[in-house]
Design a protein around this motif. Structure first.
Motif, mmCIF file in Angstrom:
data_model
loop_
_atom_site.group_PDB
_atom_site.id
_atom_site.type_symbol
_atom_site.label_atom_id
_atom_site.label_comp_id
_atom_site.label_asym_id
_atom_site.label_seq_id
_atom_site.Cartn_x
_atom_site.Cartn_y
_atom_site.Cartn_z
ATOM 1 N N THR A 59 4.079 -0.434 68.872
ATOM 2 C CA THR A 59 3.670 -1.646 68.161
ATOM 3 C C THR A 59 3.615 -2.862 69.071
ATOM 4 O O THR A 59 3.232 -3.942 68.618
ATOM 5 C CB THR A 59 4.624 -1.956 66.986
ATOM 6 N N GLN A 109 6.597 -5.966 53.837
ATOM 7 C CA GLN A 109 7.128 -5.753 55.188
ATOM 8 C C GLN A 109 7.230 -4.256 55.485
ATOM 9 O O GLN A 109 6.878 -3.807 56.576
ATOM 10 C CB GLN A 109 8.494 -6.409 55.325
ATOM 11 N N ASP A 112 3.663 -2.896 55.957
ATOM 12 C CA ASP A 112 3.108 -3.275 57.257
ATOM 13 C C ASP A 112 3.747 -2.487 58.390
ATOM 14 O O ASP A 112 3.079 -2.143 59.371
ATOM 15 C CB ASP A 112 3.310 -4.778 57.473
ATOM 16 N N TRP A 113 5.039 -2.194 58.276
ATOM 17 C CA TRP A 113 5.753 -1.428 59.305
ATOM 18 C C TRP A 113 5.091 -0.075 59.540
ATOM 19 O O TRP A 113 4.860 0.332 60.684
ATOM 20 C CB TRP A 113 7.204 -1.251 58.872
ATOM 21 N N GLN A 116 1.559 -0.592 61.113
ATOM 22 C CA GLN A 116 1.620 -1.014 62.509
ATOM 23 C C GLN A 116 1.921 0.153 63.443
ATOM 24 O O GLN A 116 1.369 0.231 64.547
ATOM 25 C CB GLN A 116 2.666 -2.119 62.686
#
Length: 259
Positions: A59, A109, A112-113, A116
Protein backbone atom coordinates in the motif's frame (compact mmCIF):
# COMPACT_ATOMS: atom_id res chain seq x y z
CA UNK A 1 9.10 -18.40 -20.92
CA UNK A 2 12.12 -20.29 -19.68
CA UNK A 3 12.32 -19.89 -15.91
CA UNK A 4 15.93 -20.95 -15.50
CA UNK A 5 17.96 -17.93 -14.43
CA UNK A 6 14.99 -15.58 -14.84
CA UNK A 7 14.31 -13.00 -12.12
CA UNK A 8 10.88 -13.21 -10.49
CA UNK A 9 9.01 -11.28 -7.82
CA UNK A 10 6.20 -12.86 -5.81
CA UNK A 11 4.15 -10.68 -3.47
CA UNK A 12 2.57 -12.18 -0.36
CA UNK A 13 5.13 -14.93 -0.75
CA UNK A 14 5.95 -15.71 2.87
CA UNK A 15 3.03 -18.13 3.16
CA UNK A 16 0.09 -19.75 1.39
CA UNK A 17 -0.37 -19.41 -2.36
CA UNK A 18 2.59 -17.05 -2.69
CA UNK A 19 4.99 -19.36 -0.88
CA UNK A 20 3.94 -22.32 -3.02
CA UNK A 21 4.50 -20.25 -6.16
CA UNK A 22 7.90 -19.00 -4.98
CA UNK A 23 9.00 -22.58 -4.29
CA UNK A 24 7.72 -23.78 -7.68
CA UNK A 25 9.52 -21.01 -9.55
CA UNK A 26 12.76 -21.62 -7.65
CA UNK A 27 12.53 -25.34 -8.38
CA UNK A 28 12.53 -24.41 -12.09
CA UNK A 29 15.67 -22.30 -11.68
CA UNK A 30 14.11 -18.85 -11.28
CA UNK A 31 15.75 -16.25 -9.04
CA UNK A 32 12.91 -15.36 -6.69
CA UNK A 33 12.37 -12.23 -4.60
CA UNK A 34 9.83 -12.58 -1.79
CA UNK A 35 7.74 -9.48 -1.05
CA UNK A 36 5.92 -9.68 2.29
CA UNK A 37 5.54 -8.07 5.70
CA UNK A 38 6.18 -11.34 7.58
CA UNK A 39 9.92 -10.96 7.98
CA UNK A 40 10.63 -14.16 9.91
CA UNK A 41 8.74 -16.41 7.51
CA UNK A 42 9.96 -14.51 4.48
CA UNK A 43 13.62 -14.72 5.47
CA UNK A 44 13.27 -18.45 6.19
CA UNK A 45 11.70 -19.13 2.80
CA UNK A 46 14.31 -17.02 1.01
CA UNK A 47 17.06 -19.06 2.69
CA UNK A 48 15.28 -22.30 1.73
CA UNK A 49 14.97 -21.48 -1.98
CA UNK A 50 18.08 -19.35 -2.44
CA UNK A 51 16.05 -16.20 -2.98
CA UNK A 52 15.96 -12.75 -1.42
CA UNK A 53 13.43 -11.40 1.07
CA UNK A 54 12.16 -7.84 0.73
CA UNK A 55 9.97 -6.45 3.49
CA UNK A 56 7.27 -4.71 1.47
CA UNK A 57 3.96 -3.05 2.22
CA UNK A 58 2.08 -3.01 -1.09
CA UNK A 59 0.00 0.00 0.00
CA UNK A 60 3.04 2.29 0.14
CA UNK A 61 4.93 3.59 -2.89
CA UNK A 62 8.24 4.00 -1.06
CA UNK A 63 8.07 0.47 0.35
CA UNK A 64 7.31 -1.08 -3.04
CA UNK A 65 10.04 0.99 -4.71
CA UNK A 66 12.56 -0.15 -2.10
CA UNK A 67 11.48 -3.77 -2.54
CA UNK A 68 12.00 -3.69 -6.30
CA UNK A 69 15.34 -1.92 -5.87
CA UNK A 70 16.56 -4.62 -3.47
CA UNK A 71 15.26 -7.45 -5.66
CA UNK A 72 16.85 -6.01 -8.80
CA UNK A 73 20.16 -5.38 -7.06
CA UNK A 74 20.25 -9.08 -6.16
CA UNK A 75 18.77 -10.68 -9.30
CA UNK A 76 18.47 -8.07 -12.02
CA UNK A 77 15.28 -6.73 -13.58
CA UNK A 78 12.43 -9.20 -13.13
CA UNK A 79 10.57 -10.65 -16.11
CA UNK A 80 8.02 -12.37 -13.84
CA UNK A 81 5.61 -10.87 -11.31
CA UNK A 82 3.08 -12.92 -9.35
CA UNK A 83 0.72 -10.94 -7.12
CA UNK A 84 -0.50 -12.96 -4.12
CA UNK A 85 -0.59 -10.30 -1.40
CA UNK A 86 -4.12 -9.97 -0.08
CA UNK A 87 -6.45 -9.69 2.89
CA UNK A 88 -10.12 -10.15 3.64
CA UNK A 89 -12.79 -9.20 6.12
CA UNK A 90 -16.52 -9.81 6.54
CA UNK A 91 -19.22 -7.33 7.45
CA UNK A 92 -22.69 -6.61 6.12
CA UNK A 93 -23.16 -3.31 4.31
CA UNK A 94 -25.69 -2.34 6.99
CA UNK A 95 -27.17 -4.49 9.71
CA UNK A 96 -29.44 -4.50 12.74
CA UNK A 97 -28.36 -5.97 16.07
CA UNK A 98 -30.43 -8.94 17.20
CA UNK A 99 -29.82 -7.95 20.81
CA UNK A 100 -30.91 -4.33 20.94
CA UNK A 101 -31.98 -3.43 17.41
CA UNK A 102 -29.19 -0.91 16.97
CA UNK A 103 -28.05 -0.29 13.40
CA UNK A 104 -24.50 -0.10 12.10
CA UNK A 105 -22.88 0.01 8.67
CA UNK A 106 -19.69 -1.37 7.14
CA UNK A 107 -16.77 0.70 8.33
CA UNK A 108 -15.49 2.73 5.40
CA UNK A 109 -12.00 2.49 6.85
CA UNK A 110 -12.27 -1.32 6.86
CA UNK A 111 -13.63 -1.26 3.30
CA UNK A 112 -10.80 0.96 2.08
CA UNK A 113 -8.18 -1.21 3.81
CA UNK A 114 -9.18 -4.22 1.72
CA UNK A 115 -9.34 -2.20 -1.51
CA UNK A 116 -5.95 -0.61 -0.90
CA UNK A 117 -4.19 -3.95 -0.39
CA UNK A 118 -6.00 -6.26 -2.79
CA UNK A 119 -6.73 -3.93 -5.69
CA UNK A 120 -4.58 -0.80 -5.49
CA UNK A 121 -1.63 -2.78 -4.12
CA UNK A 122 -1.86 -5.22 -7.01
CA UNK A 123 -1.98 -2.40 -9.55
CA UNK A 124 0.89 -0.56 -7.83
CA UNK A 125 3.15 -3.60 -8.16
CA UNK A 126 2.09 -4.19 -11.76
CA UNK A 127 2.75 -0.59 -12.79
CA UNK A 128 6.17 -0.43 -11.16
CA UNK A 129 7.23 -3.88 -12.32
CA UNK A 130 6.19 -3.40 -15.94
CA UNK A 131 7.92 -0.02 -16.12
CA UNK A 132 11.08 -1.97 -15.32
CA UNK A 133 10.26 -4.72 -17.79
CA UNK A 134 10.07 -2.14 -20.58
CA UNK A 135 13.81 -1.55 -20.15
CA UNK A 136 14.56 -5.18 -21.07
CA UNK A 137 15.35 -6.47 -24.52
CA UNK A 138 12.63 -8.79 -25.79
CA UNK A 139 13.23 -12.52 -25.85
CA UNK A 140 13.34 -14.46 -29.11
CA UNK A 141 9.53 -14.64 -29.23
CA UNK A 142 9.15 -10.91 -28.57
CA UNK A 143 8.21 -11.37 -24.92
CA UNK A 144 9.54 -9.06 -22.22
CA UNK A 145 7.65 -10.35 -19.21
CA UNK A 146 4.59 -12.01 -17.74
CA UNK A 147 2.33 -11.31 -14.78
CA UNK A 148 -0.11 -13.43 -12.79
CA UNK A 149 -2.58 -11.81 -10.41
CA UNK A 150 -4.69 -13.41 -7.69
CA UNK A 151 -8.39 -12.62 -7.54
CA UNK A 152 -10.98 -14.99 -6.01
CA UNK A 153 -14.20 -16.76 -6.90
CA UNK A 154 -15.72 -14.08 -4.65
CA UNK A 155 -15.17 -11.72 -7.57
CA UNK A 156 -18.12 -13.52 -9.19
CA UNK A 157 -19.88 -15.27 -6.27
CA UNK A 158 -19.59 -12.80 -3.43
CA UNK A 159 -21.26 -13.97 -0.25
CA UNK A 160 -22.98 -12.10 2.57
CA UNK A 161 -20.45 -9.81 4.23
CA UNK A 162 -18.00 -9.86 1.33
CA UNK A 163 -18.74 -6.48 -0.25
CA UNK A 164 -15.21 -5.14 0.23
CA UNK A 165 -13.45 -8.40 -0.60
CA UNK A 166 -15.58 -9.05 -3.69
CA UNK A 167 -15.18 -5.47 -4.88
CA UNK A 168 -11.40 -5.69 -4.54
CA UNK A 169 -11.14 -9.03 -6.32
CA UNK A 170 -13.68 -8.03 -8.95
CA UNK A 171 -11.49 -5.02 -9.64
CA UNK A 172 -8.48 -7.28 -10.20
CA UNK A 173 -10.51 -9.32 -12.69
CA UNK A 174 -11.83 -6.17 -14.36
CA UNK A 175 -8.41 -4.64 -14.93
CA UNK A 176 -6.75 -7.79 -16.29
CA UNK A 177 -7.77 -7.40 -19.93
CA UNK A 178 -7.19 -3.65 -20.20
CA UNK A 179 -3.74 -3.99 -18.66
CA UNK A 180 -2.94 -6.89 -21.01
CA UNK A 181 -4.01 -4.66 -23.89
CA UNK A 182 -1.99 -1.72 -22.55
CA UNK A 183 1.15 -3.85 -22.49
CA UNK A 184 0.59 -6.03 -25.56
CA UNK A 185 2.71 -3.82 -27.80
CA UNK A 186 5.63 -4.30 -25.41
CA UNK A 187 5.41 -8.08 -25.20
CA UNK A 188 4.18 -8.29 -21.60
CA UNK A 189 1.36 -10.72 -20.78
CA UNK A 190 -1.13 -10.46 -17.90
CA UNK A 191 -3.44 -13.15 -16.51
CA UNK A 192 -5.44 -13.66 -13.32
CA UNK A 193 -6.35 -16.73 -11.26
CA UNK A 194 -9.61 -16.86 -9.29
CA UNK A 195 -8.96 -19.43 -6.54
CA UNK A 196 -11.77 -21.17 -4.70
CA UNK A 197 -11.37 -22.44 -1.14
CA UNK A 198 -7.71 -23.28 -0.56
CA UNK A 199 -5.75 -24.73 2.36
CA UNK A 200 -4.01 -21.48 3.25
CA UNK A 201 -2.93 -20.09 6.66
CA UNK A 202 -6.34 -18.42 6.93
CA UNK A 203 -8.02 -21.83 6.73
CA UNK A 204 -5.53 -23.65 8.93
CA UNK A 205 -6.92 -21.91 11.98
CA UNK A 206 -10.52 -22.91 11.25
CA UNK A 207 -12.19 -25.72 13.24
CA UNK A 208 -12.04 -29.11 11.53
CA UNK A 209 -15.83 -29.30 11.21
CA UNK A 210 -15.83 -25.98 9.34
CA UNK A 211 -13.11 -27.18 6.97
CA UNK A 212 -14.96 -30.46 6.44
CA UNK A 213 -18.15 -28.59 5.57
CA UNK A 214 -16.31 -26.34 3.13
CA UNK A 215 -14.61 -29.33 1.51
CA UNK A 216 -17.97 -31.09 1.14
CA UNK A 217 -19.35 -28.05 -0.73
CA UNK A 218 -16.82 -28.51 -3.54
CA UNK A 219 -18.35 -30.59 -6.39
CA UNK A 220 -15.09 -32.40 -7.23
CA UNK A 221 -12.62 -33.08 -5.83
CA UNK A 222 -14.33 -32.78 -2.45
CA UNK A 223 -11.49 -31.12 -0.60
CA UNK A 224 -9.83 -27.78 -0.15
CA UNK A 225 -7.41 -26.68 -2.84
CA UNK A 226 -3.70 -27.33 -2.42
CA UNK A 227 -1.51 -24.21 -2.84
CA UNK A 228 0.70 -26.27 -5.14
CA UNK A 229 -2.25 -26.52 -7.53
CA UNK A 230 -2.42 -22.74 -7.63
CA UNK A 231 1.34 -22.61 -8.26
CA UNK A 232 0.99 -25.14 -11.09
CA UNK A 233 -1.55 -22.95 -12.91
CA UNK A 234 0.48 -19.80 -12.25
CA UNK A 235 3.55 -21.40 -13.82
CA UNK A 236 1.56 -22.53 -16.86
CA UNK A 237 0.24 -18.99 -17.34
CA UNK A 238 3.80 -17.71 -17.16
CA UNK A 239 5.22 -20.44 -19.37
CA UNK A 240 2.64 -20.49 -22.18
CA UNK A 241 3.21 -17.54 -24.54
CA UNK A 242 -0.38 -17.63 -25.88
CA UNK A 243 -1.92 -17.31 -22.41
CA UNK A 244 -2.87 -13.63 -22.19
CA UNK A 245 -5.67 -11.45 -20.88
CA UNK A 246 -7.45 -14.35 -19.17
CA UNK A 247 -9.26 -14.74 -15.84
CA UNK A 248 -9.40 -18.42 -14.85
CA UNK A 249 -11.29 -20.00 -11.96
CA UNK A 250 -9.46 -22.72 -10.02
CA UNK A 251 -12.14 -24.00 -7.71
CA UNK A 252 -13.24 -27.63 -8.20
CA UNK A 253 -16.41 -26.31 -9.91
CA UNK A 254 -17.70 -24.63 -6.75
CA UNK A 255 -20.22 -21.81 -6.98
CA UNK A 256 -20.44 -20.01 -3.70
CA UNK A 257 -23.81 -19.81 -1.97
CA UNK A 258 -25.44 -16.97 -0.08
CA UNK A 259 -23.25 -17.55 2.97
Amino acid sequence: MDFNGTAAVVTGAASGLGAATARALAAQGAKVAIFDLQAEKGEALAAEIGGVFCEVNVTQDDSVDAGFAKARAAHGQERILVNCAGVGNAMKTASRSKEDGSIKHFSLQAFDWVIQINLVGTFRCIAKSTAGMLTLDPLANGERGAIVNTASVAAEDGQIGQAAYSASKGGVVGMTLPIARDLSGEGIRVNTILPGIFETPLMLGAPQNVKDALAASVPFPKRLGDPQEYASLALEMLRNPYFNGEDVRLDGAIRMGLR
